[in-house]
Design an enzyme around this catalytic site. Structure first.
Site, PDB file in Angstrom:
ATOM      1  N   LYS A  13      24.476  -7.934 103.916  1.00 54.07           N
ATOM      2  CA  LYS A  13      24.666  -6.935 104.980  1.00 54.07           C
ATOM      3  C   LYS A  13      23.751  -7.128 106.183  1.00 54.07           C
ATOM      4  O   LYS A  13      24.157  -6.901 107.305  1.00 54.07           O
ATOM      5  CB  LYS A  13      24.457  -5.538 104.411  1.00 54.07           C
ATOM      6  CG  LYS A  13      25.602  -5.102 103.525  1.00 54.07           C
ATOM      7  CD  LYS A  13      25.542  -3.615 103.279  1.00 54.07           C
ATOM      8  CE  LYS A  13      26.710  -3.169 102.422  1.00 54.07           C
ATOM      9  NZ  LYS A  13      26.281  -2.267 101.369  1.00 54.07           N
ATOM     10  N   ASP A  18      31.299 -20.002  95.390  1.00 56.73           N
ATOM     11  CA  ASP A  18      32.647 -20.286  95.893  1.00 56.73           C
ATOM     12  C   ASP A  18      32.870 -21.765  96.204  1.00 56.73           C
ATOM     13  O   ASP A  18      34.010 -22.204  96.341  1.00 56.73           O
ATOM     14  CB  ASP A  18      32.918 -19.489  97.176  1.00 56.73           C
ATOM     15  CG  ASP A  18      32.755 -17.994  96.983  1.00 56.73           C
ATOM     16  OD1 ASP A  18      32.856 -17.529  95.836  1.00 56.73           O
ATOM     17  OD2 ASP A  18      32.510 -17.294  97.982  1.00 56.73           O
ATOM     18  N   LEU A  23      30.654 -11.025  87.161  1.00 57.90           N
ATOM     19  CA  LEU A  23      30.157 -11.765  85.987  1.00 57.90           C
ATOM     20  C   LEU A  23      29.976 -13.238  86.336  1.00 57.90           C
ATOM     21  O   LEU A  23      29.119 -13.925  85.781  1.00 57.90           O
ATOM     22  CB  LEU A  23      31.146 -11.633  84.827  1.00 57.90           C
ATOM     23  CG  LEU A  23      31.253 -10.247  84.185  1.00 57.90           C
ATOM     24  CD1 LEU A  23      32.456 -10.169  83.270  1.00 57.90           C
ATOM     25  CD2 LEU A  23      29.973  -9.948  83.416  1.00 57.90           C
TER      26      LEU A  23
HETATM   27  O1  F6P Z   1      30.689 -15.392  98.246  1.00 59.08           O
HETATM   28  C1  F6P Z   1      30.395 -15.056  96.953  1.00 59.08           C
HETATM   29  C2  F6P Z   1      31.222 -13.889  96.517  1.00 59.08           C
HETATM   30  O2  F6P Z   1      30.896 -13.666  95.168  1.00 59.08           O
HETATM   31  C3  F6P Z   1      32.720 -14.040  96.718  1.00 59.08           C
HETATM   32  O3  F6P Z   1      33.327 -14.861  95.762  1.00 59.08           O
HETATM   33  C4  F6P Z   1      33.174 -12.604  96.694  1.00 59.08           C
HETATM   34  O4  F6P Z   1      34.350 -12.390  97.433  1.00 59.08           O
HETATM   35  C5  F6P Z   1      32.032 -11.887  97.358  1.00 59.08           C
HETATM   36  O5  F6P Z   1      30.891 -12.714  97.221  1.00 59.08           O
HETATM   37  C6  F6P Z   1      31.740 -10.531  96.758  1.00 59.08           C
HETATM   38  O6  F6P Z   1      30.684  -9.959  97.427  1.00 59.08           O
HETATM   39  P1  F6P Z   1      30.013  -8.552  97.051  1.00 59.08           P
HETATM   40  O7  F6P Z   1      28.702  -8.896  96.426  1.00 59.08           O
HETATM   41  O8  F6P Z   1      29.862  -7.875  98.361  1.00 59.08           O
HETATM   42  O9  F6P Z   1      30.923  -7.833  96.117  1.00 59.08           O
END
Ligand code: F6P
Length: 369
Positions: free
Chosen positions: A83, A149, A294
Protein backbone atom coordinates in the site's frame (compact mmCIF):
# COMPACT_ATOMS: atom_id res chain seq x y z
CA UNK A 1 32.39 9.91 -7.79
CA UNK A 2 30.10 8.32 -5.15
CA UNK A 3 31.73 7.90 -1.77
CA UNK A 4 32.95 4.59 -0.49
CA UNK A 5 30.11 2.49 0.95
CA UNK A 6 29.93 2.24 4.74
CA UNK A 7 26.23 1.97 5.52
CA UNK A 8 23.43 0.41 3.48
CA UNK A 9 19.70 -0.03 3.99
CA UNK A 10 17.41 -2.84 2.91
CA UNK A 11 13.66 -2.88 2.44
CA UNK A 12 11.08 -5.46 1.41
CA UNK A 13 7.98 -4.33 -0.48
CA UNK A 14 4.79 -5.74 -2.00
CA UNK A 15 3.25 -9.09 -1.13
CA UNK A 16 5.56 -11.30 0.92
CA UNK A 17 7.21 -14.33 -0.66
CA UNK A 18 9.14 -17.24 0.83
CA UNK A 19 12.84 -16.39 0.70
CA UNK A 20 12.66 -12.75 1.85
CA UNK A 21 14.36 -13.57 5.13
CA UNK A 22 17.06 -15.53 3.30
CA UNK A 23 17.78 -12.42 1.19
CA UNK A 24 17.90 -10.20 4.28
CA UNK A 25 20.25 -12.62 6.04
CA UNK A 26 22.56 -12.89 3.04
CA UNK A 27 22.70 -9.12 2.52
CA UNK A 28 23.45 -8.47 6.19
CA UNK A 29 26.13 -11.15 6.50
CA UNK A 30 27.90 -10.39 3.22
CA UNK A 31 27.75 -6.64 3.92
CA UNK A 32 29.19 -7.18 7.41
CA UNK A 33 32.05 -9.20 5.90
CA UNK A 34 32.97 -6.07 3.95
CA UNK A 35 32.79 -3.99 7.10
CA UNK A 36 29.53 -2.27 6.12
CA UNK A 37 26.71 -1.48 8.51
CA UNK A 38 23.25 -2.58 7.48
CA UNK A 39 19.88 -1.04 8.40
CA UNK A 40 16.41 -2.46 7.87
CA UNK A 41 13.48 -0.24 6.90
CA UNK A 42 10.20 -1.46 8.32
CA UNK A 43 7.19 -2.23 6.10
CA UNK A 44 8.39 -1.10 2.69
CA UNK A 45 9.10 2.63 3.05
CA UNK A 46 6.55 3.11 5.82
CA UNK A 47 9.40 3.00 8.33
CA UNK A 48 10.55 6.32 6.86
CA UNK A 49 7.27 7.89 5.75
CA UNK A 50 4.54 6.70 8.11
CA UNK A 51 5.37 8.92 11.07
CA UNK A 52 2.14 8.17 12.95
CA UNK A 53 2.91 4.46 12.96
CA UNK A 54 6.64 4.84 13.63
CA UNK A 55 7.01 7.99 15.77
CA UNK A 56 10.45 6.77 16.93
CA UNK A 57 11.49 5.99 13.34
CA UNK A 58 11.00 2.68 11.58
CA UNK A 59 14.60 1.97 10.66
CA UNK A 60 16.82 -0.26 12.77
CA UNK A 61 20.30 -1.73 12.77
CA UNK A 62 20.64 -5.24 11.38
CA UNK A 63 23.63 -7.22 12.53
CA UNK A 64 24.61 -10.82 11.68
CA UNK A 65 23.45 -11.64 15.20
CA UNK A 66 19.97 -10.24 14.46
CA UNK A 67 19.53 -12.37 11.33
CA UNK A 68 20.80 -15.58 12.79
CA UNK A 69 18.50 -18.56 12.11
CA UNK A 70 15.99 -16.75 9.87
CA UNK A 71 17.03 -18.11 6.45
CA UNK A 72 14.47 -20.89 6.42
CA UNK A 73 11.56 -18.80 7.73
CA UNK A 74 8.69 -17.50 5.60
CA UNK A 75 7.60 -13.85 5.71
CA UNK A 76 9.98 -10.96 6.32
CA UNK A 77 11.39 -9.73 9.62
CA UNK A 78 11.16 -6.19 8.18
CA UNK A 79 7.45 -6.39 7.41
CA UNK A 80 6.10 -5.37 4.04
CA UNK A 81 3.18 -3.58 2.44
CA UNK A 82 1.57 -3.31 -0.94
CA UNK A 83 0.00 0.00 0.00
CA UNK A 84 2.67 2.58 0.90
CA UNK A 85 3.99 3.42 -2.59
CA UNK A 86 6.11 6.58 -2.02
CA UNK A 87 5.45 7.69 -5.61
CA UNK A 88 1.72 7.74 -4.86
CA UNK A 89 1.54 7.83 -1.08
CA UNK A 90 -2.08 8.17 0.15
CA UNK A 91 -2.32 11.31 2.33
CA UNK A 92 -5.29 12.79 4.12
CA UNK A 93 -5.82 16.38 2.96
CA UNK A 94 -7.12 19.25 5.10
CA UNK A 95 -10.59 18.84 3.55
CA UNK A 96 -10.66 15.15 4.58
CA UNK A 97 -10.11 13.74 1.09
CA UNK A 98 -7.32 11.23 0.38
CA UNK A 99 -4.80 12.25 -2.29
CA UNK A 100 -1.79 10.38 -3.70
CA UNK A 101 1.41 12.37 -3.13
CA UNK A 102 4.98 11.79 -4.40
CA UNK A 103 7.12 11.52 -1.25
CA UNK A 104 10.32 10.15 -2.77
CA UNK A 105 12.19 13.37 -1.90
CA UNK A 106 11.70 12.56 1.80
CA UNK A 107 13.36 9.19 1.29
CA UNK A 108 16.39 10.74 -0.38
CA UNK A 109 16.54 13.28 2.40
CA UNK A 110 16.40 10.50 5.01
CA UNK A 111 19.26 8.61 3.33
CA UNK A 112 21.38 11.76 3.23
CA UNK A 113 20.71 12.66 6.87
CA UNK A 114 21.35 9.12 8.14
CA UNK A 115 24.44 8.84 5.94
CA UNK A 116 23.08 5.73 4.27
CA UNK A 117 25.08 5.16 1.09
CA UNK A 118 22.87 2.71 -0.79
CA UNK A 119 19.60 0.81 -0.78
CA UNK A 120 18.88 -2.85 -1.50
CA UNK A 121 15.24 -2.97 -2.56
CA UNK A 122 13.69 -6.42 -2.53
CA UNK A 123 10.40 -6.60 -4.36
CA UNK A 124 8.30 -7.19 -7.43
CA UNK A 125 7.31 -4.92 -10.26
CA UNK A 126 5.89 -2.19 -8.00
CA UNK A 127 8.90 -2.09 -5.67
CA UNK A 128 11.38 -2.12 -8.54
CA UNK A 129 9.52 0.72 -10.25
CA UNK A 130 9.90 2.71 -7.03
CA UNK A 131 13.58 1.66 -6.82
CA UNK A 132 14.11 2.92 -10.36
CA UNK A 133 12.48 6.26 -9.53
CA UNK A 134 14.74 6.63 -6.46
CA UNK A 135 17.78 5.79 -8.61
CA UNK A 136 16.74 8.37 -11.21
CA UNK A 137 16.62 10.93 -8.40
CA UNK A 138 20.16 10.14 -7.30
CA UNK A 139 20.00 7.28 -4.81
CA UNK A 140 22.44 4.40 -5.15
CA UNK A 141 20.13 1.41 -5.39
CA UNK A 142 20.12 -2.21 -6.41
CA UNK A 143 17.04 -4.40 -6.79
CA UNK A 144 16.39 -8.04 -5.91
CA UNK A 145 13.55 -9.80 -7.78
CA UNK A 146 10.85 -11.23 -5.53
CA UNK A 147 7.39 -12.56 -6.25
CA UNK A 148 5.58 -15.86 -6.10
CA UNK A 149 3.98 -14.83 -9.42
CA UNK A 150 7.27 -15.06 -11.39
CA UNK A 151 6.00 -12.22 -13.57
CA UNK A 152 9.15 -10.06 -13.53
CA UNK A 153 10.86 -9.47 -16.82
CA UNK A 154 14.58 -9.97 -17.48
CA UNK A 155 15.11 -12.71 -14.92
CA UNK A 156 14.60 -16.40 -15.53
CA UNK A 157 12.87 -16.67 -12.19
CA UNK A 158 12.12 -14.78 -9.00
CA UNK A 159 12.55 -16.29 -5.56
CA UNK A 160 9.28 -17.41 -3.97
CA UNK A 161 7.91 -18.90 -7.17
CA UNK A 162 9.36 -22.36 -6.66
CA UNK A 163 7.92 -22.59 -3.12
CA UNK A 164 4.47 -21.51 -4.32
CA UNK A 165 4.52 -24.04 -7.17
CA UNK A 166 5.76 -26.78 -4.90
CA UNK A 167 2.95 -26.17 -2.41
CA UNK A 168 0.27 -25.98 -5.11
CA UNK A 169 1.58 -29.15 -6.69
CA UNK A 170 1.44 -30.95 -3.32
CA UNK A 171 -2.15 -29.79 -2.91
CA UNK A 172 -3.02 -31.21 -6.33
CA UNK A 173 -1.45 -34.53 -5.34
CA UNK A 174 -3.82 -34.65 -2.38
CA UNK A 175 -6.85 -33.62 -4.38
CA UNK A 176 -6.49 -36.44 -6.93
CA UNK A 177 -7.51 -39.12 -4.44
CA UNK A 178 -10.48 -37.31 -2.94
CA UNK A 179 -11.71 -36.16 -6.37
CA UNK A 180 -11.41 -39.69 -7.72
CA UNK A 181 -13.12 -41.25 -4.71
CA UNK A 182 -16.13 -38.96 -5.16
CA UNK A 183 -16.00 -38.74 -8.96
CA UNK A 184 -15.87 -34.97 -8.66
CA UNK A 185 -14.52 -32.02 -10.56
CA UNK A 186 -12.13 -30.08 -8.34
CA UNK A 187 -11.40 -26.50 -9.30
CA UNK A 188 -8.21 -25.15 -7.75
CA UNK A 189 -7.77 -21.36 -7.85
CA UNK A 190 -4.20 -20.13 -7.55
CA UNK A 191 -2.64 -16.67 -7.34
CA UNK A 192 -0.46 -15.17 -10.05
CA UNK A 193 -2.12 -11.86 -10.91
CA UNK A 194 -2.04 -11.36 -14.67
CA UNK A 195 0.46 -14.16 -15.33
CA UNK A 196 -0.22 -17.89 -15.41
CA UNK A 197 3.16 -19.19 -14.24
CA UNK A 198 1.98 -20.72 -10.95
CA UNK A 199 -1.05 -22.38 -12.57
CA UNK A 200 1.01 -23.69 -15.47
CA UNK A 201 3.88 -25.14 -13.46
CA UNK A 202 1.70 -26.50 -10.64
CA UNK A 203 -0.79 -27.90 -13.16
CA UNK A 204 1.88 -29.79 -15.06
CA UNK A 205 3.68 -30.94 -11.94
CA UNK A 206 0.46 -31.97 -10.15
CA UNK A 207 -1.17 -33.72 -13.10
CA UNK A 208 -4.08 -31.32 -13.66
CA UNK A 209 -6.43 -32.07 -16.55
CA UNK A 210 -7.23 -28.48 -17.41
CA UNK A 211 -5.21 -25.33 -16.70
CA UNK A 212 -6.62 -21.87 -17.32
CA UNK A 213 -4.19 -18.95 -17.48
CA UNK A 214 -4.59 -15.25 -18.26
CA UNK A 215 -2.44 -15.54 -21.38
CA UNK A 216 -4.99 -17.85 -23.04
CA UNK A 217 -8.63 -16.69 -22.86
CA UNK A 218 -10.61 -19.86 -22.30
CA UNK A 219 -13.66 -21.36 -23.96
CA UNK A 220 -15.58 -23.18 -21.23
CA UNK A 221 -17.01 -25.65 -23.74
CA UNK A 222 -13.47 -26.94 -24.31
CA UNK A 223 -13.06 -27.60 -20.59
CA UNK A 224 -16.46 -29.29 -20.43
CA UNK A 225 -15.52 -31.47 -23.43
CA UNK A 226 -12.28 -32.48 -21.69
CA UNK A 227 -14.15 -33.48 -18.50
CA UNK A 228 -16.80 -35.44 -20.38
CA UNK A 229 -14.17 -37.16 -22.53
CA UNK A 230 -12.42 -38.31 -19.39
CA UNK A 231 -15.75 -39.59 -18.04
CA UNK A 232 -16.36 -41.51 -21.24
CA UNK A 233 -13.00 -43.22 -20.75
CA UNK A 234 -13.95 -44.20 -17.21
CA UNK A 235 -11.83 -41.49 -15.61
CA UNK A 236 -14.66 -40.06 -13.61
CA UNK A 237 -12.91 -37.11 -11.99
CA UNK A 238 -11.02 -34.07 -13.19
CA UNK A 239 -8.76 -31.42 -11.71
CA UNK A 240 -9.01 -27.91 -13.14
CA UNK A 241 -6.38 -25.35 -12.11
CA UNK A 242 -7.41 -21.75 -12.67
CA UNK A 243 -5.12 -18.79 -12.36
CA UNK A 244 -6.87 -15.92 -10.56
CA UNK A 245 -6.39 -13.67 -13.61
CA UNK A 246 -7.77 -16.09 -16.22
CA UNK A 247 -10.71 -14.87 -18.24
CA UNK A 248 -13.13 -16.41 -20.72
CA UNK A 249 -13.04 -15.49 -24.40
CA UNK A 250 -14.98 -12.24 -24.72
CA UNK A 251 -15.54 -12.11 -20.95
CA UNK A 252 -13.88 -10.54 -17.96
CA UNK A 253 -11.68 -11.60 -15.06
CA UNK A 254 -13.15 -11.90 -11.57
CA UNK A 255 -12.16 -9.29 -9.03
CA UNK A 256 -12.69 -9.01 -5.29
CA UNK A 257 -12.14 -5.25 -5.20
CA UNK A 258 -11.36 -2.68 -7.90
CA UNK A 259 -8.23 -0.53 -7.78
CA UNK A 260 -8.58 2.48 -5.50
CA UNK A 261 -6.38 5.18 -4.01
CA UNK A 262 -3.39 3.45 -2.44
CA UNK A 263 -4.02 -0.08 -3.68
CA UNK A 264 -4.21 -2.12 -6.86
CA UNK A 265 -7.12 -4.22 -8.09
CA UNK A 266 -7.60 -7.43 -6.06
CA UNK A 267 -8.26 -10.54 -8.10
CA UNK A 268 -10.22 -13.58 -6.99
CA UNK A 269 -13.42 -15.51 -7.49
CA UNK A 270 -12.77 -17.38 -10.71
CA UNK A 271 -12.74 -20.72 -8.85
CA UNK A 272 -16.29 -20.25 -7.56
CA UNK A 273 -17.53 -19.12 -10.95
CA UNK A 274 -15.97 -22.08 -12.76
CA UNK A 275 -17.18 -24.61 -10.20
CA UNK A 276 -20.74 -23.31 -10.55
CA UNK A 277 -20.62 -23.27 -14.34
CA UNK A 278 -18.96 -26.67 -14.64
CA UNK A 279 -21.56 -28.21 -12.35
CA UNK A 280 -24.35 -26.75 -14.50
CA UNK A 281 -22.76 -27.87 -17.75
CA UNK A 282 -21.58 -31.38 -16.76
CA UNK A 283 -24.03 -32.22 -13.98
CA UNK A 284 -21.06 -33.45 -11.99
CA UNK A 285 -20.44 -32.85 -8.33
CA UNK A 286 -17.99 -29.96 -8.22
CA UNK A 287 -15.89 -28.40 -5.46
CA UNK A 288 -13.56 -25.44 -5.30
CA UNK A 289 -10.29 -24.99 -3.38
CA UNK A 290 -8.78 -21.51 -3.25
CA UNK A 291 -5.10 -21.73 -2.34
CA UNK A 292 -4.74 -17.95 -2.04
CA UNK A 293 -2.29 -16.72 0.57
CA UNK A 294 -1.26 -20.26 1.53
CA UNK A 295 0.96 -20.00 -1.55
CA UNK A 296 2.86 -17.13 0.05
CA UNK A 297 3.45 -18.77 3.41
CA UNK A 298 5.80 -21.34 4.83
CA UNK A 299 9.42 -22.17 4.50
CA UNK A 300 11.16 -21.50 1.18
CA UNK A 301 12.23 -24.52 -0.86
CA UNK A 302 15.96 -25.15 -1.10
CA UNK A 303 15.86 -23.74 -4.64
CA UNK A 304 14.35 -20.49 -3.36
CA UNK A 305 16.75 -20.31 -0.42
CA UNK A 306 19.75 -20.66 -2.69
CA UNK A 307 18.28 -18.21 -5.24
CA UNK A 308 17.57 -15.72 -2.43
CA UNK A 309 21.13 -15.96 -1.12
CA UNK A 310 22.62 -15.72 -4.60
CA UNK A 311 20.55 -12.57 -5.21
CA UNK A 312 21.33 -11.05 -1.81
CA UNK A 313 25.07 -11.59 -1.96
CA UNK A 314 25.17 -10.50 -5.62
CA UNK A 315 23.39 -7.28 -4.61
CA UNK A 316 26.14 -6.53 -2.09
CA UNK A 317 28.90 -7.50 -4.57
CA UNK A 318 27.23 -5.32 -7.19
CA UNK A 319 27.19 -2.32 -4.86
CA UNK A 320 30.84 -2.92 -3.98
CA UNK A 321 31.68 -2.97 -7.69
CA UNK A 322 29.90 0.35 -8.25
CA UNK A 323 26.67 -1.00 -9.73
CA UNK A 324 23.52 1.07 -9.27
CA UNK A 325 20.15 1.35 -10.98
CA UNK A 326 20.19 -2.37 -11.67
CA UNK A 327 18.40 -5.50 -10.56
CA UNK A 328 20.14 -8.79 -9.86
CA UNK A 329 18.71 -11.37 -12.26
CA UNK A 330 19.00 -15.07 -12.86
CA UNK A 331 20.37 -15.81 -16.31
CA UNK A 332 21.19 -19.50 -16.11
CA UNK A 333 23.68 -20.64 -15.04
CA UNK A 334 24.72 -17.37 -13.38
CA UNK A 335 23.30 -14.23 -11.89
CA UNK A 336 23.78 -10.99 -13.77
CA UNK A 337 22.63 -7.36 -13.51
CA UNK A 338 19.94 -5.77 -15.67
CA UNK A 339 18.90 -2.12 -15.78
CA UNK A 340 15.99 -1.32 -13.47
CA UNK A 341 14.43 0.76 -16.22
CA UNK A 342 14.21 -2.40 -18.36
CA UNK A 343 12.27 -4.15 -15.60
CA UNK A 344 10.12 -1.37 -14.12
CA UNK A 345 6.53 -1.37 -15.33
CA UNK A 346 6.98 -4.48 -17.45
CA UNK A 347 5.32 -7.80 -16.91
CA UNK A 348 6.48 -11.22 -18.04
CA UNK A 349 3.60 -13.50 -18.91
CA UNK A 350 3.86 -17.08 -20.10
CA UNK A 351 5.02 -16.88 -23.74
CA UNK A 352 2.58 -18.68 -26.00
CA UNK A 353 5.48 -20.43 -27.70
CA UNK A 354 7.07 -21.59 -24.44
CA UNK A 355 8.12 -25.21 -24.36
CA UNK A 356 6.60 -25.54 -20.87
CA UNK A 357 3.19 -24.67 -22.29
CA UNK A 358 3.82 -27.09 -25.14
CA UNK A 359 4.80 -29.72 -22.58
CA UNK A 360 1.38 -29.31 -20.98
CA UNK A 361 -0.34 -29.62 -24.35
CA UNK A 362 1.70 -32.70 -25.25
CA UNK A 363 0.68 -34.25 -21.93
CA UNK A 364 -2.96 -33.75 -22.85
CA UNK A 365 -3.75 -30.81 -20.58
CA UNK A 366 -6.64 -28.67 -21.82
CA UNK A 367 -5.87 -24.93 -21.78
CA UNK A 368 -9.39 -23.97 -22.77
CA UNK A 369 -8.43 -23.13 -26.36
O1 F6P B 1 1.81 -10.55 -6.21
C1 F6P B 1 1.68 -11.52 -5.26
C2 F6P B 1 0.24 -11.76 -4.96
O2 F6P B 1 0.21 -12.81 -4.03
C3 F6P B 1 -0.64 -12.05 -6.16
O3 F6P B 1 -0.50 -13.35 -6.65
C4 F6P B 1 -2.01 -11.73 -5.62
O4 F6P B 1 -2.91 -11.32 -6.62
C5 F6P B 1 -1.74 -10.57 -4.70
O5 F6P B 1 -0.37 -10.65 -4.34
C6 F6P B 1 -2.58 -10.59 -3.45
O6 F6P B 1 -2.25 -9.50 -2.67
P1 F6P B 1 -2.87 -9.18 -1.22
O7 F6P B 1 -1.77 -9.49 -0.26
O8 F6P B 1 -3.19 -7.74 -1.29
O9 F6P B 1 -4.07 -10.05 -1.03
Amino acid sequence: MPRHIRRIAICTGGGDAPGLNAVIRSVVISAARRGWECYGIREGYNGILFHERYPEGGVFRLTPEKVRGIGHLGGTILGTTNKGNPLQFPMKMADGTIKEVDRTAEILDFFAKQELDALVSVGGDGSLTIANALYQKGLRVIGVPKTIDNDLDKTFTTFGFDTAVDFASNCLDRLHSTAESHQRVMVVEVMGRYAGWIALHAGISGGAHAVLIPEIPYDLDKVVAKILRRDSLGRMYSLVVASEGAEPVGGHREIVAPAAVGHAERLGGIGERLARQLHELTDKDTRVVVLGHLLRGGSPTSFDRVAAMRFGTAAVRGLAEGQSGVMVALAFPNVNYVALEDVAGRMKGVPLDSDTLQTGRDMGICFGD
